[in-house]
Write a protein that holds these residues in place. Structure first.
Motif, PDB file in Angstrom:
ATOM      1  N   ALA A  11     -30.836  23.781  57.636  1.00  0.00           N
ATOM      2  CA  ALA A  11     -30.705  24.474  58.925  1.00  0.00           C
ATOM      3  C   ALA A  11     -29.332  25.128  58.995  1.00  0.00           C
ATOM      4  N   ASP A  12     -29.315  26.443  59.195  1.00  0.00           N
ATOM      5  CA  ASP A  12     -28.059  27.188  59.363  1.00  0.00           C
ATOM      6  C   ASP A  12     -27.723  27.199  60.856  1.00  0.00           C
ATOM      7  N   ALA A 223     -19.887  28.877  55.655  1.00  0.00           N
ATOM      8  CA  ALA A 223     -20.153  30.001  54.748  1.00  0.00           C
ATOM      9  C   ALA A 223     -20.047  29.527  53.292  1.00  0.00           C
ATOM     10  N   SER A 224     -19.423  30.326  52.430  1.00  0.00           N
ATOM     11  CA  SER A 224     -19.320  29.871  51.041  1.00  0.00           C
ATOM     12  C   SER A 224     -17.917  29.379  50.716  1.00  0.00           C
ATOM     13  N   GLY A 246     -22.671  22.611  60.208  1.00  0.00           N
ATOM     14  CA  GLY A 246     -22.381  23.647  59.217  1.00  0.00           C
ATOM     15  C   GLY A 246     -23.222  24.888  59.427  1.00  0.00           C
ATOM     16  N   GLY A 247     -22.702  25.993  58.992  1.00  0.00           N
ATOM     17  CA  GLY A 247     -23.450  27.246  59.102  1.00  0.00           C
ATOM     18  C   GLY A 247     -22.712  28.379  58.422  1.00  0.00           C
ATOM     19  N   SER A 248     -23.371  29.533  58.385  1.00  0.00           N
ATOM     20  CA  SER A 248     -22.861  30.652  57.574  1.00  0.00           C
ATOM     21  C   SER A 248     -21.919  31.597  58.326  1.00  0.00           C
ATOM     22  N   SER A 262     -24.338  28.293  54.211  1.00  0.00           N
ATOM     23  CA  SER A 262     -23.963  26.924  54.560  1.00  0.00           C
ATOM     24  C   SER A 262     -25.022  26.404  55.519  1.00  0.00           C
ATOM     25  N   TRP A 263     -25.210  25.081  55.526  1.00  0.00           N
ATOM     26  CA  TRP A 263     -26.324  24.541  56.312  1.00  0.00           C
ATOM     27  C   TRP A 263     -26.131  23.046  56.509  1.00  0.00           C
ATOM     28  N   VAL A 264     -26.936  22.474  57.402  1.00  0.00           N
ATOM     29  CA  VAL A 264     -26.970  21.005  57.547  1.00  0.00           C
ATOM     30  C   VAL A 264     -28.335  20.509  57.085  1.00  0.00           C
ATOM     31  N   ASN A 265     -28.390  19.224  56.751  1.00  0.00           N
ATOM     32  CA  ASN A 265     -29.661  18.638  56.287  1.00  0.00           C
ATOM     33  C   ASN A 265     -30.511  18.181  57.477  1.00  0.00           C
TER      34      ASN A 265
END
Ligand code: AMP
Ligand code: ZN
Ligand code: FE
Ligand code: FE
Length: 279
Positions: A11-12, A223-224, A246-248, A262-265
């Motif tokens: 999930a972003d 992000a990265s 987390g996210g982009s 970037s993302w979360v579980n």
């Protein structure tokens, strides 16, 4: 979060739509998320929840779970701080009113910036900005785009570098809301407040103050950006038993950040999603 092996559920939790300064509409973001196999999402426009007027039924139809989101612009001791709000009630009146105050703040600030640009022999009409952002939630990127359209600069990046970034000749800070009042507002709407992209905080003295505030978590994956940049933040969050999101920070084609970078579980997302359903 980023791993060598990607889990099926990602999930972003940080992206911007055309309701603020992104270049894709909320629906287009859902389509892109779907094509990237993201299963969870939060659209976190700057100081507005306009995207949520329409997006939830479409996300459901496309099999993407969503939680409410917003990125509030705040200030502490004169320094800009971004706060991510999640899982708040979309029906909460205080949050809608706060977004409206931000919109007025942005309109006034835009006029003041246009005046400075005119003083620098770069006139731009207000209408040119509103053509780029019909919902009226104007940001500096819209002014930068109008400058490119007029041929005053070659790129959005150049507009910021030479004129619009903090400390440059056409920068205006404008009215600002405090970190504390913004956190309180998110809590009033039964939401959760996170420190956004902590690596971008300009002064380390800020950190001590922020860590004493009533946050629920911080953005530990961004992000990265290399994971190592964030290890200290993640340790801090764990010690405080804060959530780690987390996210982009995806903005479409005006910024390099890719959706889903970037993302979360599922564990983290389910906590936030349950909170959203209860809000
Ligand atoms: P505002 O909310 O109006 O202050 O504008 C903030 C937005 O401007 C953020 O979303 C950033 O992505 C963008 N921004 C800030 N600095 C720069 C820069 N140097 N180059 C390009 N975009 C920037
Ligand atoms: Zn932005
Ligand atoms: Fe931000
Ligand atoms: Fe952002």
């Amino acid at each position: 979060m980023r791993h060598k092996e990607m889990p099926p559920f990602r999930a972003d939790l940080h992206c911007h739509s055309t309701c603020s300064d992104g270049t894709l509409s909320p629906k287009e973001i859902i389509d892109l998320a779907k094509s990237l196999d993201l299963l969870g999402l939060s659209i976190t426009d700057h100081d507005t929840i306009h995207a949520y007027k329409t997006v939830l039924p479409y996300a459901e139809e496309m099999g993407i779970k969503m939680i409410s989101g917003v990125e509030f612009s705040t200030e502490h001791k004169g320094v800009s701080v971004h706060i991510l709000g999640y899982s708040f009630s979309l029906k909460n009146q205080a949050i809608s009113e706060f977004c409206l105050k931000h919109k007025e703040r942005r309109e006034k600030r835009c006029l003041a910036i246009l005046e400075l640009l005119s003083d620098h022999r770069m006139p731009i009409l207000e209408e040119e900005i509103y053509a780029l952002q019909p919902t009226g939630n104007i940001g500096r990127p819209h002014i930068a785009l109008a400058m490119v359209q007029r041929g005053y600069v070659q790129s959005v990046e150049e507009a910021f570098k030479r004129y619009l970034a903090e400390g440059k000749p056409c920068y205006i800070k404008g009215k600002a809301f405090s970190v504390e009042e913004s956190i309180d507002l998110i809590h009033q709407a039964n939401g959760l407040a996170m420190i956004a992209h902590p690596h971008l905080l300009k002064h380390s003295s800020l950190l001590n103050d922020l860590l004493k505030m009533n946050f629920d978590g911080l953005e530990g994956y961004y992000a990265s950006i290399g994971h190592r940049t964030y290890l200290d933040w993640i340790e801090l969050a764990k010690k405080k038993e804060w959530l780690i999101t987390g996210g982009s920070d995806f903005h479409g084609n005006i910024k390099p950040n890719a959706l889903g970078s970037s993302w979360v579980n599922q564990d983290v997302f389910e906590k936030l999603h349950n909170h959203f359903l209860a809000a």
